[in-house]
Design a protein around this motif. Structure first.
Motif, short mmCIF file in Angstrom:
data_model
loop_
_atom_site.label_atom_id
_atom_site.label_comp_id
_atom_site.label_asym_id
_atom_site.label_seq_id
_atom_site.Cartn_x
_atom_site.Cartn_y
_atom_site.Cartn_z
N SER A 57 0.83 -1.21 0.00
CA SER A 57 0.00 0.00 0.00
C SER A 57 0.86 1.26 0.00
O SER A 57 0.50 2.27 -0.62
CB SER A 57 -0.94 0.00 1.21
OG SER A 57 -0.24 0.21 2.42
N PHE A 61 0.09 3.84 -3.00
CA PHE A 61 -0.44 5.18 -2.69
C PHE A 61 0.62 6.25 -2.93
O PHE A 61 0.29 7.36 -3.38
CB PHE A 61 -0.95 5.24 -1.25
CG PHE A 61 -2.30 4.63 -1.06
CD1 PHE A 61 -3.44 5.29 -1.46
CD2 PHE A 61 -2.44 3.39 -0.48
CE1 PHE A 61 -4.70 4.74 -1.30
CE2 PHE A 61 -3.68 2.81 -0.30
CZ PHE A 61 -4.82 3.48 -0.72
N ASN A 62 1.88 5.94 -2.62
CA ASN A 62 2.95 6.90 -2.86
C ASN A 62 3.09 7.18 -4.35
O ASN A 62 3.25 8.33 -4.77
CB ASN A 62 4.27 6.36 -2.30
CG ASN A 62 5.35 7.41 -2.22
OD1 ASN A 62 5.59 8.13 -3.16
ND2 ASN A 62 6.02 7.47 -1.07
N THR A 63 2.99 6.13 -5.16
CA THR A 63 3.12 6.30 -6.61
C THR A 63 1.95 7.08 -7.19
O THR A 63 2.13 8.00 -8.00
CB THR A 63 3.23 4.92 -7.29
OG1 THR A 63 4.36 4.22 -6.76
CG2 THR A 63 3.37 5.07 -8.80
N LEU A 64 0.74 6.72 -6.79
CA LEU A 64 -0.45 7.40 -7.31
C LEU A 64 -0.53 8.85 -6.85
O LEU A 64 -1.04 9.71 -7.56
CB LEU A 64 -1.71 6.65 -6.89
CG LEU A 64 -1.90 5.25 -7.49
CD1 LEU A 64 -3.11 4.56 -6.86
CD2 LEU A 64 -2.07 5.33 -9.00
N GLY A 65 -0.02 9.12 -5.65
CA GLY A 65 -0.06 10.48 -5.13
C GLY A 65 1.14 11.32 -5.49
O GLY A 65 1.17 12.52 -5.18
N ALA A 87 -1.40 14.53 -6.07
CA ALA A 87 -2.79 14.14 -6.35
C ALA A 87 -3.52 14.08 -5.02
O ALA A 87 -3.35 13.12 -4.27
CB ALA A 87 -2.83 12.79 -7.06
N GLN A 89 -6.47 13.36 -3.81
CA GLN A 89 -7.30 12.24 -3.40
C GLN A 89 -6.47 11.06 -2.90
O GLN A 89 -6.90 10.33 -2.00
CB GLN A 89 -8.21 11.79 -4.55
CG GLN A 89 -7.51 11.13 -5.74
CD GLN A 89 -7.00 12.13 -6.76
OE1 GLN A 89 -6.70 13.27 -6.42
NE2 GLN A 89 -6.90 11.69 -8.01
N TRP A 90 -5.28 10.88 -3.46
CA TRP A 90 -4.42 9.80 -3.02
C TRP A 90 -3.56 10.23 -1.83
O TRP A 90 -3.24 9.40 -0.96
CB TRP A 90 -3.52 9.35 -4.17
CG TRP A 90 -4.28 8.77 -5.32
CD1 TRP A 90 -4.45 9.32 -6.56
CD2 TRP A 90 -5.02 7.54 -5.32
NE1 TRP A 90 -5.24 8.51 -7.34
CE2 TRP A 90 -5.60 7.41 -6.61
CE3 TRP A 90 -5.25 6.55 -4.37
CZ2 TRP A 90 -6.39 6.33 -6.95
CZ3 TRP A 90 -6.04 5.46 -4.72
CH2 TRP A 90 -6.60 5.35 -6.00
N VAL A 91 -3.19 11.48 -1.78
CA VAL A 91 -2.37 11.98 -0.67
C VAL A 91 -3.13 11.86 0.65
O VAL A 91 -2.56 11.48 1.68
CB VAL A 91 -1.94 13.43 -0.92
CG1 VAL A 91 -1.25 14.01 0.31
CG2 VAL A 91 -1.02 13.51 -2.13
N GLY A 93 -5.49 9.70 1.50
CA GLY A 93 -5.48 8.30 1.94
C GLY A 93 -4.12 7.87 2.45
O GLY A 93 -4.01 7.13 3.43
N TYR A 94 -3.08 8.36 1.79
CA TYR A 94 -1.72 8.02 2.20
C TYR A 94 -1.43 8.51 3.62
O TYR A 94 -0.87 7.78 4.44
CB TYR A 94 -0.73 8.64 1.21
CG TYR A 94 0.72 8.39 1.55
CD1 TYR A 94 1.37 7.26 1.10
CD2 TYR A 94 1.44 9.31 2.33
CE1 TYR A 94 2.70 7.02 1.40
CE2 TYR A 94 2.77 9.08 2.64
CZ TYR A 94 3.39 7.94 2.17
OH TYR A 94 4.72 7.72 2.49
#
Length: 260
Positions: A57, A61-65, A87, A89-91, A93-94
């Motif tokens: 995870s 999440f790091n990659t998507l954010g 990003a 929305q991902w940050v 959650g991260y």
């Protein structure tokens, strides 16, 4: 205690994938490794399944954010570019996962320390050897220095030395991924041939920033687990000799000398 039924809280277990045991750990050290790379703190506590999912995870999440890229821009003083690349929305959650994981590893370390003290009092006999159709697992003395050096050369090799089979191949697989995706091997060749500018330009910083934590975590885990195995080996030998020669007038070990 050894002639009674098995205790509710054994100290160690041998399985197909390695040795799993309770051991007293600093909750703050566990907290630190969870902050360095979410999931590492849980792996120190032998919670390998949840540690595996948490490390995955972290990467996802790091990659998507685009967290790592934003960190690099921030260190370079390019704050506008850092904000632009994130990003949200991902940050979000991260960040939530990051702090919950830190809290959970700290809480688990405190509770496992209590379980360790109870297991130590119950003193259930330790297994020394398990033979499976595809693997042989046993407790033996290990060199913490050798384990650490193996992980320094290639993360996962120290875990292989410690017979932690599943974690070893998981770590080695991801280390190959980090090397390939970060282009470290290409950068090193350019650097050795005197092409400094090309060496820097070819690097992919997002994947490069994972590597120091992964290498450090692998070295520390291998070192600590080797020391733990040495203590388990000494304890198993002590239990065996105590039970075999309990009626002897010669006192080989004393309870006051137990430090495990």
């Amino acid at each position: 205690m050894n002639n009674m039924s098995p205790s509710r809280r054994p100290r160690a277990k041998l399985s197909l994938f390695g040795i799993t045991s309770l051991y007293k750990r600093s909750p703050y050290m566990v907290l630190w490794w969870s902050a360095a790379f979410p999931g590492f703190g849980h792996m120190l506590l032998n919670q390998y399944l949840r540690g595996t999912f948490l490390t995955l995870s972290e990467v996802i999440f790091n990659t998507l954010g685009h967290i790592n890229e934003a960190i690099v821009y921030s260190f370079c003083g390019k704050f506008e570019q850092a904000k632009a690349i994130l990003a949200p929305q991902w940050v979000l959650g991260y960040i939530i996962i990051f702090f919950v994981v830190m809290w959970d590893s700290y809480r688990s370390a405190i509770y496992q320390n209590k379980l360790y003290q109870i297991a130590k009092l119950e003193d259930e006999p330790l297994p020394s050897l398990k033979i499976y159709a595809s693997e042989v697992q046993y407790i033996q003395p290990k060199s913490p220095f050798v384990a650490a050096v193996f992980s320094l050369f290639f993360p996962g090799m120290g875990q292989m030395y410690n017979h932690r089979i599943g974690l070893a191949f998981y770590a080695m697989f991801w280390w190959w991924m980090y090397i390939s995706l970060s282009h470290v091997h290409v950068s090193l060749i350019d650097l050795l041939t005197g092409r400094l500018t090309e060496s820097i330009a070819v690097l992919r910083v997002h994947w490069l920033l994972f590597m120091p934590s992964v290498m450090g975590g692998s070295i520390y885990h291998a070192y600590i687990k080797a020391k733990e195995h040495n203590l388990l080996f000494s304890l198993e030998q002590r239990q065996y000799l105590r039970d075999r020669y309990h009626s002897s007038a010669v006192q080989i070990f004393s309870h006051s000398g137990e430090n495990i």
